[in-house]
Scaffold this motif. Structure first.
Motif, short mmCIF file in Angstrom:
data_model
loop_
_atom_site.label_atom_id
_atom_site.label_comp_id
_atom_site.label_asym_id
_atom_site.label_seq_id
_atom_site.Cartn_x
_atom_site.Cartn_y
_atom_site.Cartn_z
N THR A 20 -12.22 -2.66 -86.93
CA THR A 20 -13.18 -3.35 -86.06
C THR A 20 -13.81 -2.42 -85.04
OG1 THR A 20 -11.31 -4.03 -84.67
CG2 THR A 20 -12.09 -5.61 -86.31
N GLU A 21 -13.24 -1.25 -84.81
CA GLU A 21 -13.82 -0.28 -83.88
C GLU A 21 -14.56 0.85 -84.60
OE1 GLU A 21 -10.79 1.17 -81.30
OE2 GLU A 21 -10.43 -0.77 -80.34
N ALA A 22 -14.02 1.31 -85.72
CA ALA A 22 -14.60 2.48 -86.41
C ALA A 22 -15.41 2.12 -87.64
CB ALA A 22 -13.48 3.45 -86.80
N GLY A 23 -15.40 0.85 -88.05
CA GLY A 23 -16.16 0.44 -89.22
C GLY A 23 -15.37 0.59 -90.51
N LEU A 24 -16.07 0.71 -91.62
CA LEU A 24 -15.43 0.81 -92.93
C LEU A 24 -14.79 2.18 -93.09
CD1 LEU A 24 -14.98 -0.64 -95.66
CD2 LEU A 24 -17.12 0.40 -96.44
N LEU A 25 -13.48 2.19 -93.27
CA LEU A 25 -12.74 3.46 -93.37
C LEU A 25 -12.64 3.95 -94.81
CD1 LEU A 25 -9.77 2.84 -90.88
CD2 LEU A 25 -12.01 3.87 -90.43
N SER A 26 -12.46 3.03 -95.74
CA SER A 26 -12.31 3.43 -97.14
C SER A 26 -12.47 2.20 -98.03
CB SER A 26 -10.94 4.08 -97.39
OG SER A 26 -9.89 3.17 -97.08
N HIS A 27 -12.92 2.44 -99.24
CA HIS A 27 -12.93 1.35 -100.22
C HIS A 27 -12.92 1.93 -101.63
CE1 HIS A 27 -17.27 1.35 -101.58
NE2 HIS A 27 -17.38 2.05 -100.47
N CYS A 28 -12.21 1.23 -102.52
CA CYS A 28 -12.10 1.64 -103.91
C CYS A 28 -12.37 0.43 -104.80
CB CYS A 28 -10.70 2.18 -104.22
SG CYS A 28 -10.31 3.75 -103.43
N LEU A 29 -12.94 0.68 -105.95
CA LEU A 29 -13.29 -0.41 -106.86
C LEU A 29 -13.02 0.02 -108.29
CD1 LEU A 29 -14.74 -3.23 -107.10
CD2 LEU A 29 -16.83 -1.92 -107.55
N MET A 311 -14.31 -10.17 -89.23
CA MET A 311 -15.24 -10.97 -88.43
C MET A 311 -14.57 -12.26 -87.95
SD MET A 311 -18.46 -9.70 -88.23
CE MET A 311 -19.70 -10.99 -88.39
N ARG A 312 -13.79 -12.87 -88.81
CA ARG A 312 -13.11 -14.10 -88.43
C ARG A 312 -12.00 -13.83 -87.40
NH1 ARG A 312 -13.45 -18.98 -90.72
NH2 ARG A 312 -15.31 -19.27 -92.01
N LEU A 313 -11.29 -12.74 -87.57
CA LEU A 313 -10.28 -12.38 -86.58
C LEU A 313 -10.92 -12.09 -85.23
CD1 LEU A 313 -7.97 -10.10 -88.75
CD2 LEU A 313 -7.29 -12.25 -87.67
N ALA A 314 -12.02 -11.37 -85.24
CA ALA A 314 -12.71 -11.04 -84.00
C ALA A 314 -13.24 -12.29 -83.29
CB ALA A 314 -13.85 -10.07 -84.27
N ALA A 315 -13.55 -13.33 -84.10
CA ALA A 315 -14.07 -14.57 -83.53
C ALA A 315 -12.97 -15.52 -83.07
CB ALA A 315 -14.97 -15.26 -84.54
N GLY A 316 -11.72 -15.11 -83.27
CA GLY A 316 -10.62 -15.92 -82.75
C GLY A 316 -9.67 -16.51 -83.76
N GLU A 317 -9.95 -16.36 -85.05
CA GLU A 317 -9.03 -16.90 -86.04
C GLU A 317 -7.77 -16.06 -86.11
OE1 GLU A 317 -9.38 -17.92 -90.75
OE2 GLU A 317 -10.90 -18.72 -89.40
N ARG A 318 -6.63 -16.71 -86.19
CA ARG A 318 -5.37 -15.98 -86.13
C ARG A 318 -4.79 -15.63 -87.49
NH1 ARG A 318 -2.33 -19.74 -81.58
NH2 ARG A 318 -3.66 -19.17 -79.79
N GLY A 319 -5.19 -16.33 -88.53
CA GLY A 319 -4.52 -16.12 -89.81
C GLY A 319 -3.13 -16.72 -89.75
N ALA A 320 -2.28 -16.36 -90.68
CA ALA A 320 -0.93 -16.90 -90.71
C ALA A 320 0.01 -15.89 -91.34
CB ALA A 320 -0.89 -18.21 -91.48
N VAL A 321 1.27 -15.96 -90.95
CA VAL A 321 2.33 -15.13 -91.53
C VAL A 321 3.22 -16.06 -92.34
CG1 VAL A 321 4.26 -13.59 -91.07
CG2 VAL A 321 2.23 -13.52 -89.61
N ALA A 322 3.66 -15.60 -93.52
CA ALA A 322 4.54 -16.39 -94.39
C ALA A 322 3.89 -17.69 -94.84
CB ALA A 322 5.87 -16.68 -93.70
N ARG A 323 2.64 -17.60 -95.26
CA ARG A 323 1.91 -18.75 -95.78
C ARG A 323 2.23 -18.93 -97.27
NH1 ARG A 323 -3.45 -19.61 -94.30
NH2 ARG A 323 -3.55 -17.41 -93.76
N ALA A 324 2.31 -20.16 -97.74
CA ALA A 324 2.43 -20.41 -99.17
C ALA A 324 1.15 -19.92 -99.86
CB ALA A 324 2.63 -21.90 -99.43
N MET A 341 -8.88 -20.96 -83.21
CA MET A 341 -7.67 -20.28 -82.73
C MET A 341 -6.42 -20.70 -83.50
SD MET A 341 -8.86 -18.26 -80.55
CE MET A 341 -7.34 -17.68 -79.79
N SER A 342 -6.54 -21.63 -84.42
CA SER A 342 -5.38 -22.05 -85.20
C SER A 342 -5.30 -21.25 -86.48
CB SER A 342 -5.49 -23.54 -85.52
OG SER A 342 -6.63 -23.78 -86.31
N ALA A 343 -4.16 -21.34 -87.16
CA ALA A 343 -4.00 -20.66 -88.42
C ALA A 343 -4.89 -21.28 -89.45
CB ALA A 343 -2.53 -20.74 -88.89
#
Length: 344
Positions: A20-29, A311-324, A341-343
Motif C-alpha cells: 500500500t506504500e510502495a505499489g506493486l512489488l512483484s507478480h507472476c502469471l 483497497m478494501r483493507l485501506a478503506a477499513g475492511e478487516r478480513g478474517a482469520v480462520a474463515r471457513a 469495519m466488520s469481517a
C-alpha cells in the motif's frame, strides 16, 4: 501493508504482492493455454490440477522477486468468484490456509472487482466516479462506479458476452484456442465492409448487449453459397467492427445517462486494439477520457486481486482469520457492498 494476491478463477494462475506504500512489488502469471489447446477450450478438472501444481511455486517466486520473506506478508486476498468451482477452491484453500498459519487476515475478492479496479494500478489512474465497461470472458457489463464496492449496474449481456462471441466465432472460422486473440489478429489482415453483419441491440433504447445473433450471422455467411475461404480475414474484420461499434455506442450512452466523461475499460477484450482506438477517438470528440489497465494486467492476474484486497483493507475492511473456505462460482458484482469495519 503488503498484500499477497491469488487468482485461480479459470485457466490462469496469478500471484502478486502489492504494498500500500510502495505499489506493486512483484507478480507472476502462468497461462494454461497449451494445456487446454488440444481440447479447444478449458477443461475444468485439468485447470484445477494445474493450479495445484503451479500455485506453491508462484507464491515462492513472487516473494523472492519482492525481496521479502513469507513472514513479511500482512494479508492475503484471493478470488472467491465468479469462476470455475474447482479452480476457485484451489486458490481459496491455499489462501485461507496460509492466512491461518501466519495469523493474518484473508479477504475473498470478486474477480470482476479486480478487473474493474485494475486501471487504478496504471501510472495515470482514473479518479472516482467513472463508468466501467467490463469485457471479461463471459461478462459484458456497464457499471457506474462511485468508489470501492459502490457499483451500480447500468447494462449487461442478455446472452453471449463479447468475449464469448469472439471465441465462438473463431471456432466457426476454424481458428485455434484461444479464439478471441486469433480472430482479432486475423481481422487486422482483412478489410471491413464486405459483409453486412447486424449490430445487435444498437438501438434497443437500453444499455444491454446481445451477441449471439451476431455469431449466428457469421455462421450464415460461412454456410452461404457465395462463401469463399479467401474472404476469411474480411469476415473477421466485419465481425470485430460490429462488436466494437456496439460496445462503443453503449458506453457513450452510459456516460451520457449518468453525466460523466471518464470511462474505464477492463477485462481481456479490453486489450483489443480496434476497440481501444475506436473508444479513444469517440471519447476525445466528446471531451472525455478512456482508461485501461496496463497491457500485462488485461488478462486474469494476481496483481488486480492483491490491489483490490489492499483497497478494501485501506478503506477499513478487516478480513478474517480462520474463515471457513467458501467460494461463489456465480456472484453478481452488484451484490458487493462498500468496505466496512466488520469481517467480510
Amino acid at each position: 501493508m503488503k498484500v499477497l494476491g491469488i487468482e485461480t478463477s479459470c485457466d490462469e494462475t496469478g500471484v502478486a504482492i502489492y504494498d500500500t506504500e510502495a505499489g506493486l512489488l512483484s507478480h507472476c502469471l502462468h497461462s494454461q493455454i497449451d494445456l487446454h489447446a488440444a481440447y479447444g477450450g478449458v477443461v475444468p478438472e485439468l485447470a484445477s490440477r494445474d493450479h495445484i501444481r503451479r500455485l506453491p511455486l508462484l507464491m515462492k517466486e513472487v516473494v523472492r522477486q519482492a525481496g521479502l520473506g513469507l513472514g513479511d506478508i500482512d494479508a492475503v486476498a484471493y478470488t472467491a468468484g465468479p469462476g470455475l468451482a474447482g479452480a476457485l477452491l484451489v486458490g481459496a484453500s491455499v489462501a485461507e490456509s496460509f492466512a491461518l498459519a501466519r495469523g493474518i487476515p484473508a479477504l475473498p475478492v470478486h474477480h470482476l472487482e479486480g478487473h474493474l479496479l485494475s486501471p487504478l494500478l496504471s501510472a495515470d489512474p482514473p479518479a472516482f466516479p467513472f463508468v466501467a465497461l467490463l469485457v471479461s470472458g463471459g461478462h459484458t457489463q456497464l457499471m457506474r462506479v462511485r468508489g470501492v464496492g459502490d457499483y451500480a449496474l447500468l447494462g449487461e449481456s442478455v446472452d453471449d458476452a463479447a468475449g464469448e462471441a469472439f471465441d465462438k466465432t473463431a471456432k466457426l472460422l476454424g481458428l485455434g484456442y484461444p479464439g478471441g486473440p486469433q480472430l482479432a489478429a486475423l481481422a487486422a489482415q482483412g478489410q471491413s465492409g464486405r459483409f453486412r453483419l447486424p449490430r445487435p441491440m444498437l438501438h434497443s433504447g437500453d444499455l444491454d448487449f446481445s451477441f449471439s445473433g451476431l455469431k449466428t450471422a457469421v455462421l450464415n455467411v460461412v454456410q452461404g453459397a457465395d462463401w469463399q475461404p479467401a474472404y476469411m480475414a474480411d469476415l473477421a474484420a466485419d465481425f470485430q467492427l460490429a462488436v466494437v461499434e456496439v460496445l462503443c455506442a453503449k458506453s457513450i450512452a452510459a456516460l451520457k445517462k449518468v453525466g460523466l466523461k471518464t470511462l474505464v475499460v477492463a477485462g481481456g477484450v479490453g486489450a483489443n486494439r480496434c476497440l481501444r482506438e475506436t473508444l479513444d477517438a469517440a471519447l476525445a470528440r466528446r471531451g472525455g477520457r478512456v482508461h485501461y489497465p496496463e497491457p500485462a494486467l488485461c488478462t486474469d492476474n494476481g496483481a488486480m486481486i492483491a490491489f483490490a484486497g489492499a483497497m478494501r483493507l485501506a478503506a477499513g475492511e478487516r478480513g478474517a482469520v480462520a474463515r471457513a473456505v467458501k467460494i461463489r462460482p456465480r456472484w453478481p458484482l452488484v451484490e458487493l457492498a462498500p468496505p466496512n469495519m466488520s469481517a467480510a
